[in-house]
Design a protein around this motif. Structure first.
Motif, PDB file in Angstrom:
ATOM      1  N   GLY A 128     113.820   7.234  14.180  1.00 31.94           N
ATOM      2  CA  GLY A 128     113.628   8.663  13.959  1.00 31.94           C
ATOM      3  C   GLY A 128     114.184   9.107  12.616  1.00 31.94           C
ATOM      4  N   ILE A 129     115.374   8.623  12.286  1.00 32.38           N
ATOM      5  CA  ILE A 129     115.996   8.976  11.004  1.00 32.38           C
ATOM      6  C   ILE A 129     115.145   8.494   9.841  1.00 32.38           C
ATOM      7  CG2 ILE A 129     117.985   8.555   9.503  1.00 32.38           C
ATOM      8  CD1 ILE A 129     119.700   8.423  12.062  1.00 32.38           C
ATOM      9  N   LEU A 130     114.701   7.255   9.928  1.00 32.06           N
ATOM     10  CA  LEU A 130     113.869   6.693   8.858  1.00 32.06           C
ATOM     11  C   LEU A 130     112.543   7.460   8.736  1.00 32.06           C
ATOM     12  CD1 LEU A 130     114.432   2.848   9.386  1.00 32.06           C
ATOM     13  CD2 LEU A 130     115.326   4.292   7.534  1.00 32.06           C
ATOM     14  N   TYR A 170     100.969  12.622  22.630  1.00 27.82           N
ATOM     15  CA  TYR A 170     102.059  13.423  22.074  1.00 27.82           C
ATOM     16  C   TYR A 170     101.524  14.398  21.028  1.00 27.82           C
ATOM     17  CZ  TYR A 170     104.876   9.603  24.056  1.00 27.82           C
ATOM     18  OH  TYR A 170     105.440   8.668  24.904  1.00 27.82           O
ATOM     19  N   ILE A 171     100.589  13.923  20.214  1.00 28.10           N
ATOM     20  CA  ILE A 171     100.004  14.770  19.169  1.00 28.10           C
ATOM     21  C   ILE A 171      99.282  15.961  19.785  1.00 28.10           C
ATOM     22  CG2 ILE A 171      98.262  14.875  17.336  1.00 28.10           C
ATOM     23  CD1 ILE A 171      98.915  11.958  16.686  1.00 28.10           C
ATOM     24  N   VAL A 172      98.450  15.697  20.783  1.00 29.51           N
ATOM     25  CA  VAL A 172      97.699  16.768  21.442  1.00 29.51           C
ATOM     26  C   VAL A 172      98.649  17.759  22.109  1.00 29.51           C
ATOM     27  CG1 VAL A 172      96.064  17.309  23.291  1.00 29.51           C
ATOM     28  CG2 VAL A 172      95.641  15.366  21.788  1.00 29.51           C
ATOM     29  N   ALA A 173      99.704  17.244  22.741  1.00 26.90           N
ATOM     30  CA  ALA A 173     100.676  18.121  23.404  1.00 26.90           C
ATOM     31  C   ALA A 173     101.357  19.038  22.386  1.00 26.90           C
ATOM     32  CB  ALA A 173     101.723  17.284  24.141  1.00 26.90           C
ATOM     33  N   GLY A 174     101.719  18.478  21.232  1.00 19.41           N
ATOM     34  CA  GLY A 174     102.357  19.288  20.195  1.00 19.41           C
ATOM     35  C   GLY A 174     101.425  20.344  19.628  1.00 19.41           C
ATOM     36  N   PHE A 223      99.285  23.063  12.544  1.00 12.37           N
ATOM     37  CA  PHE A 223      98.759  22.052  13.461  1.00 12.37           C
ATOM     38  C   PHE A 223      99.326  20.671  13.119  1.00 12.37           C
ATOM     39  CE2 PHE A 223      94.997  24.968  14.267  1.00 12.37           C
ATOM     40  CZ  PHE A 223      95.399  25.253  15.566  1.00 12.37           C
ATOM     41  N   ALA A 224      99.473  20.392  11.838  1.00 13.49           N
ATOM     42  CA  ALA A 224     100.103  19.131  11.435  1.00 13.49           C
ATOM     43  C   ALA A 224     101.556  19.087  11.916  1.00 13.49           C
ATOM     44  CB  ALA A 224     100.041  18.972   9.918  1.00 13.49           C
ATOM     45  N   ALA A 225     102.233  20.246  11.815  1.00 13.75           N
ATOM     46  CA  ALA A 225     103.610  20.327  12.314  1.00 13.75           C
ATOM     47  C   ALA A 225     103.648  20.121  13.822  1.00 13.75           C
ATOM     48  CB  ALA A 225     104.216  21.684  11.951  1.00 13.75           C
ATOM     49  N   GLY A 226     102.609  20.607  14.513  1.00 14.80           N
ATOM     50  CA  GLY A 226     102.523  20.389  15.946  1.00 14.80           C
ATOM     51  C   GLY A 226     102.425  18.907  16.282  1.00 14.80           C
ATOM     52  N   ALA A 227     101.649  18.186  15.471  1.00 11.75           N
ATOM     53  CA  ALA A 227     101.545  16.739  15.654  1.00 11.75           C
ATOM     54  C   ALA A 227     102.909  16.082  15.444  1.00 11.75           C
ATOM     55  CB  ALA A 227     100.521  16.171  14.679  1.00 11.75           C
ATOM     56  N   PHE A 228     103.609  16.526  14.408  1.00 14.34           N
ATOM     57  CA  PHE A 228     104.923  15.956  14.091  1.00 14.34           C
ATOM     58  C   PHE A 228     105.928  16.199  15.218  1.00 14.34           C
ATOM     59  CE2 PHE A 228     109.196  16.862  12.374  1.00 14.34           C
ATOM     60  CZ  PHE A 228     109.533  15.590  11.937  1.00 14.34           C
ATOM     61  N   THR A 229     106.054  17.474  15.636  1.00 14.50           N
ATOM     62  CA  THR A 229     107.030  17.794  16.685  1.00 14.50           C
ATOM     63  C   THR A 229     106.633  17.149  18.012  1.00 14.50           C
ATOM     64  OG1 THR A 229     105.858  19.892  17.116  1.00 14.50           O
ATOM     65  CG2 THR A 229     107.735  19.957  15.614  1.00 14.50           C
ATOM     66  N   THR A 276     109.197  14.542  19.712  1.00 13.49           N
ATOM     67  CA  THR A 276     109.729  14.893  21.035  1.00 13.49           C
ATOM     68  C   THR A 276     109.254  13.916  22.097  1.00 13.49           C
ATOM     69  OG1 THR A 276     109.775  17.241  20.434  1.00 13.49           O
ATOM     70  CG2 THR A 276     109.893  16.711  22.775  1.00 13.49           C
ATOM     71  N   GLY A 277     107.928  13.687  22.126  1.00  6.97           N
ATOM     72  CA  GLY A 277     107.354  12.824  23.158  1.00  6.97           C
ATOM     73  C   GLY A 277     107.847  11.393  23.084  1.00  6.97           C
ATOM     74  N   SER A 278     108.053  10.884  21.884  1.00  5.10           N
ATOM     75  CA  SER A 278     108.503   9.500  21.725  1.00  5.10           C
ATOM     76  C   SER A 278     109.982   9.325  22.036  1.00  5.10           C
ATOM     77  CB  SER A 278     108.228   9.023  20.291  1.00  5.10           C
ATOM     78  OG  SER A 278     109.013   9.758  19.366  1.00  5.10           O
TER      79      SER A 278
END
Length: 436
Positions: A6-8, A48-52, A297-303, A307-309
């Motif tokens: 996550g940090i990397l 996870y992407i769709v959920a975000g 929407f890109a930020a949604g994919a990121f979060t 979160t999901g992972s």
């Protein structure tokens, strides 16, 4: 291992965005996707992407309709009478001119777009500053200060902060209203202070007017295209729409998305009943609206991925081991104090989607509501900080419009903008938004 991944992931994303090796949209999508695959999420990553994205869809829709709504009523000329009255009021009195500039910037910033604010304010007031020999650093200083303290639920930092933590802009914004009022009061005070300095420097009559000056008020000239779009007879109707939508945002729990959808529909029907003109007005503002929606929407994919992972949780759990329990309550206040200078280091996407979620989730594990970190961040990170940050194009637009060197602007404005951020942070402590 998960925390390290996550940090990397965040470090690489920050590097790619800040070094401009990738656009924010690309970095927010591809880097965490690779990180999730390395972490072993496999085919769960698309879920996870769709959920975000699903969680952020209402917020992105709100921004699209909000920016288009304010664009339409601006096209209709709602601000024209206000600008004319401000110009007539200020005359040649430096105190009135500087405060009037701040008020004009405040109104122009209603749509949350810094570039539009500067394009409206600077060309309108610059001729007065030039003719009277006033310090143009004060022109851009008061404009920057006014725009900086005028954070609203549909502005970029507010939407980013809310989307990064999956909280509503209503819950984020309403407790900050007293602090914003304090910030606006400070803007008026600085306008008075700078105006008094200019009075003394220029040498004025007892009434505060320039001796032997024949400078009268001026009015902004409209292009032929702008004149065709103006609807001066609908001024009060458009004002009513703005008041209604703002009141709905602050005083009710009605979805802001619904409020702006209805407001935009009414604005188009009232000002431009012709279907062709409605389409033209939507197209005129679609680029700005869709660009921010794409980033969200890109930020949604990121979060969603982080979160999901489980990477965000793992990083926060690791950070908890390094933060004493008793220190956690001080984190929001410290964040508020340093949030403005952080604008010089992190662009809004890097901070709100990369740094803030880790800090917020860490303190939440220690018993402090994560929303407090978001509210503290709003006190300066790309609010009071954006008009002086070299990471925002609007800063260069501001100084170029006024013909002021960037270094001179930063030396003059950074101390004042940081002071505004600190004052609003203290106001948050006094009003109980977060503890000291």
């Amino acid at each position: 291992m998960l925390a390290l991944t996550g940090i990397l992931t965040i470090v690489v994303m920050l590097y790619c965005i800040m070094s401009k090796r990738m656009s924010p949209i690309v970095a927010l999508i591809i880097i965490p996707t690779i990180g999730a695959l390395i972490a072993g999420s496999g085919l769960e990553t698309p879920k996870y992407i769709v959920a975000g994205i699903t969680k952020l869809a209402p917020m992105a829709a709100m921004f699209v309709f909000a920016i288009t709504f304010f664009g339409v009523i601006t096209d209709a000329g709602m601000f024209d009478p206000i600008i004319k009255r401000i110009l007539r009021f200020v005359g040649t009195n430096p105190i009135r001119i500087i405060i009037g500039t701040g008020i004009l910037a405040l109104i122009a910033h209603l749509d949350g777009n810094g570039a539009v604010t500067f394009l409206v304010t600077i060309p309108t007031m610059l001729p007065l500053f030039t003719k009277l020999g006033m310090d143009k650093r004060m022109l851009i200083g008061i404009t920057a200060l006014s725009a900086g303290v005028n954070f609203l639920p549909w502005t970029g930092p507010m939407i980013r902060a809310a989307s990064a933590l999956n909280i509503s802009t209503h819950d984020l914004f309403v407790p900050l209203i007293p602090a914003q009022i304090v910030g606006l009061t400070f803007m008026i005070f600085m306008g008075y202070y700078w105006g008094k300095k200019e009075q003394k420097r220029l040498g004025l009559t007892k009434e505060g007017m320039l001796a032997n000056s024949n400078v009268s008020h001026h009015e902004k000239e409209l292009t032929e295209e702008e004149k065709k779009l103006r609807r001066p007879h609908l001024f009060w109707v458009n004002i009513g729409l703005v008041v209604a939508v703002l009141s709905t945002m602050v005083f009710t729990r009605i979805s802001p998305t619904v409020a702006f959808m209805i407001a935009l529909t009414l604005a188009l029907m009232i000002n431009y009943p012709n279907v062709k003109m409605q389409s033209e007005r939507i197209n005129a503002h679609a680029k700005a609206a869709l660009m921010m929606a794409s980033i969200l929407f890109a930020a949604g994919a990121f979060t969603g991925i982080m979160t999901g992972s489980g990477m965000l949780k793992a990083m926060s759990e690791s950070a908890v081991n390094f933060i004493p329990q008793h220190f956690a309550s001080h984190v929001p206040f410290i964040t508020g104090i340093v949030s403005m200078p952080l604008s010089l280091i992190f662009d809004p996407d890097s901070y709100y989607f990369g740094i803030m979620p880790v800090v917020a989730n860490t303190v939440e594990m220690l018993g402090i509501p994560s929303i407090q970190v978001a509210q503290a961040s709003i006190m300066g990170q790309m609010t009071t900080g954006f008009p002086v940050s070299p990471l925002t194009p609007a800063t260069f637009l501001l100084v170029s419009l006024a013909g002021v060197d960037l270094a001179d602007h930063q030396k003059f404005s950074i101390p004042v903008l940081w002071l505004a951020s600190i004052i609003m942070t203290v106001a948050c402590v006094v009003t109980g938004v977060f503890p000291i």
